[in-house]
Design a protein around this motif. Structure first.
Motif, PDB file in Angstrom:
ATOM      1  N   ASP A 116       0.878  -1.156   0.000  1.00  0.00           N
ATOM      2  CA  ASP A 116       0.000   0.000   0.000  1.00  0.00           C
ATOM      3  C   ASP A 116       0.920   1.212   0.000  1.00  0.00           C
ATOM      4  N   GLN A 117       1.065   1.840  -1.156  1.00  0.00           N
ATOM      5  CA  GLN A 117       2.020   2.938  -1.287  1.00  0.00           C
ATOM      6  C   GLN A 117       1.621   4.149  -0.456  1.00  0.00           C
ATOM      7  N   ARG A 118       0.342   4.332  -0.225  1.00  0.00           N
ATOM      8  CA  ARG A 118      -0.094   5.479   0.584  1.00  0.00           C
ATOM      9  C   ARG A 118       0.314   5.308   2.043  1.00  0.00           C
ATOM     10  N   ALA A 119       0.242   4.074   2.531  1.00  0.00           N
ATOM     11  CA  ALA A 119       0.644   3.790   3.910  1.00  0.00           C
ATOM     12  C   ALA A 119       2.150   3.564   4.008  1.00  0.00           C
ATOM     13  N   GLY A 120       2.773   3.266   2.863  1.00  0.00           N
ATOM     14  CA  GLY A 120       4.209   3.038   2.853  1.00  0.00           C
ATOM     15  C   GLY A 120       4.635   1.719   3.465  1.00  0.00           C
ATOM     16  N   ARG A 121       3.768   0.693   3.342  1.00  0.00           N
ATOM     17  CA  ARG A 121       4.115  -0.620   3.909  1.00  0.00           C
ATOM     18  C   ARG A 121       3.310  -1.724   3.227  1.00  0.00           C
ATOM     19  N   SER A 122       3.655  -2.945   3.554  1.00  0.00           N
ATOM     20  CA  SER A 122       2.936  -4.086   2.986  1.00  0.00           C
ATOM     21  C   SER A 122       1.494  -4.088   3.469  1.00  0.00           C
ATOM     22  N   ALA A 123       0.632  -4.727   2.675  1.00  0.00           N
ATOM     23  CA  ALA A 123      -0.790  -4.784   3.006  1.00  0.00           C
ATOM     24  C   ALA A 123      -1.406  -6.020   2.363  1.00  0.00           C
ATOM     25  N   PRO A 124      -2.495  -6.497   2.927  1.00  0.00           N
ATOM     26  CA  PRO A 124      -3.222  -7.592   2.275  1.00  0.00           C
ATOM     27  C   PRO A 124      -3.714  -7.154   0.898  1.00  0.00           C
ATOM     28  N   PHE A 125      -3.860  -8.119   0.004  1.00  0.00           N
ATOM     29  CA  PHE A 125      -4.430  -7.832  -1.304  1.00  0.00           C
ATOM     30  C   PHE A 125      -5.852  -7.305  -1.138  1.00  0.00           C
ATOM     31  N   ALA A 126      -6.228  -6.337  -1.961  1.00  0.00           N
ATOM     32  CA  ALA A 126      -7.606  -5.864  -2.008  1.00  0.00           C
ATOM     33  C   ALA A 126      -8.491  -7.004  -2.510  1.00  0.00           C
ATOM     34  N   ALA A 127      -9.776  -6.934  -2.224  1.00  0.00           N
ATOM     35  CA  ALA A 127     -10.706  -8.023  -2.541  1.00  0.00           C
ATOM     36  C   ALA A 127     -10.633  -8.452  -4.003  1.00  0.00           C
ATOM     37  N   GLN A 128     -10.601  -7.500  -4.938  1.00  0.00           N
ATOM     38  CA  GLN A 128     -10.563  -7.837  -6.357  1.00  0.00           C
ATOM     39  C   GLN A 128      -9.291  -8.614  -6.692  1.00  0.00           C
ATOM     40  N   SER A 129      -8.167  -8.148  -6.213  1.00  0.00           N
ATOM     41  CA  SER A 129      -6.911  -8.844  -6.468  1.00  0.00           C
ATOM     42  C   SER A 129      -6.872 -10.183  -5.758  1.00  0.00           C
ATOM     43  N   GLU A 130      -7.371 -10.234  -4.551  1.00  0.00           N
ATOM     44  CA  GLU A 130      -7.392 -11.481  -3.778  1.00  0.00           C
ATOM     45  C   GLU A 130      -8.101 -12.579  -4.560  1.00  0.00           C
ATOM     46  N   GLN A 131      -9.237 -12.261  -5.142  1.00  0.00           N
ATOM     47  CA  GLN A 131      -9.996 -13.256  -5.904  1.00  0.00           C
ATOM     48  C   GLN A 131      -9.217 -13.707  -7.138  1.00  0.00           C
ATOM     49  N   GLN A 132      -8.623 -12.775  -7.855  1.00  0.00           N
ATOM     50  CA  GLN A 132      -7.889 -13.125  -9.064  1.00  0.00           C
ATOM     51  C   GLN A 132      -6.614 -13.905  -8.742  1.00  0.00           C
ATOM     52  N   VAL A 133      -5.941 -13.543  -7.659  1.00  0.00           N
ATOM     53  CA  VAL A 133      -4.766 -14.309  -7.217  1.00  0.00           C
ATOM     54  C   VAL A 133      -5.197 -15.720  -6.844  1.00  0.00           C
ATOM     55  N   ASN A 134      -6.284 -15.836  -6.111  1.00  0.00           N
ATOM     56  CA  ASN A 134      -6.778 -17.145  -5.700  1.00  0.00           C
ATOM     57  C   ASN A 134      -7.147 -18.005  -6.906  1.00  0.00           C
ATOM     58  N   ASP A 135      -7.792 -17.413  -7.904  1.00  0.00           N
ATOM     59  CA  ASP A 135      -8.149 -18.156  -9.113  1.00  0.00           C
ATOM     60  C   ASP A 135      -6.903 -18.672  -9.832  1.00  0.00           C
ATOM     61  N   LEU A 136      -5.888 -17.818  -9.973  1.00  0.00           N
ATOM     62  CA  LEU A 136      -4.649 -18.236 -10.627  1.00  0.00           C
ATOM     63  C   LEU A 136      -3.935 -19.301  -9.806  1.00  0.00           C
ATOM     64  N   TYR A 137      -3.899 -19.123  -8.501  1.00  0.00           N
ATOM     65  CA  TYR A 137      -3.267 -20.114  -7.623  1.00  0.00           C
ATOM     66  C   TYR A 137      -3.943 -21.473  -7.778  1.00  0.00           C
ATOM     67  N   ASN A 138      -5.262 -21.499  -7.776  1.00  0.00           N
ATOM     68  CA  ASN A 138      -5.988 -22.759  -7.944  1.00  0.00           C
ATOM     69  C   ASN A 138      -5.711 -23.384  -9.306  1.00  0.00           C
ATOM     70  N   LEU A 139      -5.618 -22.570 -10.345  1.00  0.00           N
ATOM     71  CA  LEU A 139      -5.309 -23.070 -11.680  1.00  0.00           C
ATOM     72  C   LEU A 139      -3.929 -23.731 -11.732  1.00  0.00           C
ATOM     73  N   HIS A 140      -2.988 -23.198 -10.984  1.00  0.00           N
ATOM     74  CA  HIS A 140      -1.602 -23.684 -11.033  1.00  0.00           C
ATOM     75  C   HIS A 140      -1.291 -24.771 -10.010  1.00  0.00           C
ATOM     76  N   GLN A 141      -2.237 -25.131  -9.170  1.00  0.00           N
ATOM     77  CA  GLN A 141      -1.987 -26.134  -8.142  1.00  0.00           C
ATOM     78  C   GLN A 141      -1.615 -27.501  -8.702  1.00  0.00           C
ATOM     79  N   GLY A 142      -2.118 -27.857  -9.860  1.00  0.00           N
ATOM     80  CA  GLY A 142      -1.804 -29.166 -10.432  1.00  0.00           C
ATOM     81  C   GLY A 142      -0.478 -29.220 -11.181  1.00  0.00           C
ATOM     82  N   LEU A 143       0.179 -28.083 -11.324  1.00  0.00           N
ATOM     83  CA  LEU A 143       1.432 -28.040 -12.073  1.00  0.00           C
ATOM     84  C   LEU A 143       2.607 -28.494 -11.211  1.00  0.00           C
TER      85      LEU A 143
END
Length: 157
Positions: A116-143
């Protein structure tokens, strides 16, 4: 290679060629950096989203394995695999190939963190990114986990 996310493709240009006639080592990382930018677009951290949320990715660590030479006018393609993730970090491997070829030219293992550049530190993924990261992670689990993952630099004796 199935299900790897194609993140970047480009021809190798003359300015990137070194005195040995192949792709200069620094430009491998440039290709992988552009692939990370494309990955950000795929997971909801595109330019518009970054402007709204203030979130972006920083590279915490990166390793490159140079396996085969890329030469002038070769077309190369980066395919990205999400190995692991948590609420604010991604463990990825970028794979560099010539399109339609199975020989790996280089691989870059990276640890990325959501910031989070405004806070100047690490932060959890925002909801939209969290879902897309989770979808990609699930897609790659069998690799299969690439053999280049989690290696340390050492001289074997």
């Amino acid at each position: 290679m199935n299900n790897l996310l194609m993140t970047f493709e480009t021809p190798i240009i003359e300015d990137w060629i070194d005195y040995n006639g192949h792709l200069r080592d620094a430009f491998y990382f440039l290709l992988f950096s552009y692939a990370t930018d494309a990955l950000m677009d795929k997971i909801g951290l595109d330019e518009k989203s970054r402007a709204i949320s203030g979130h972006t990715l920083y590279t915490l660590e990166a390793h490159i394995n140079y396996l085969l030479e890329a030469k002038l006018d070769d077309v190369v393609q980066v395919r990205t695999q999400l190995i692991d993730r948590d609420y604010k970090r991604l463990h990825i491997v970028h794979h560099l190939y010539r399109p339609e070829a199975s020989q790996l030219l280089a691989a870059s293992e990276q640890l990325l963190m959501n910031i989070d550049q405004r806070a100047g530190r690490s932060a959890p993924f925002a909801a939209q990114s969290e879902q897309q990261v989770n979808d990609l992670y699930n897609l790659h689990q069998g690799l299969a986990r690439p053999e280049w993952c989690s290696r340390k630099i050492q001289i074997r004796k």
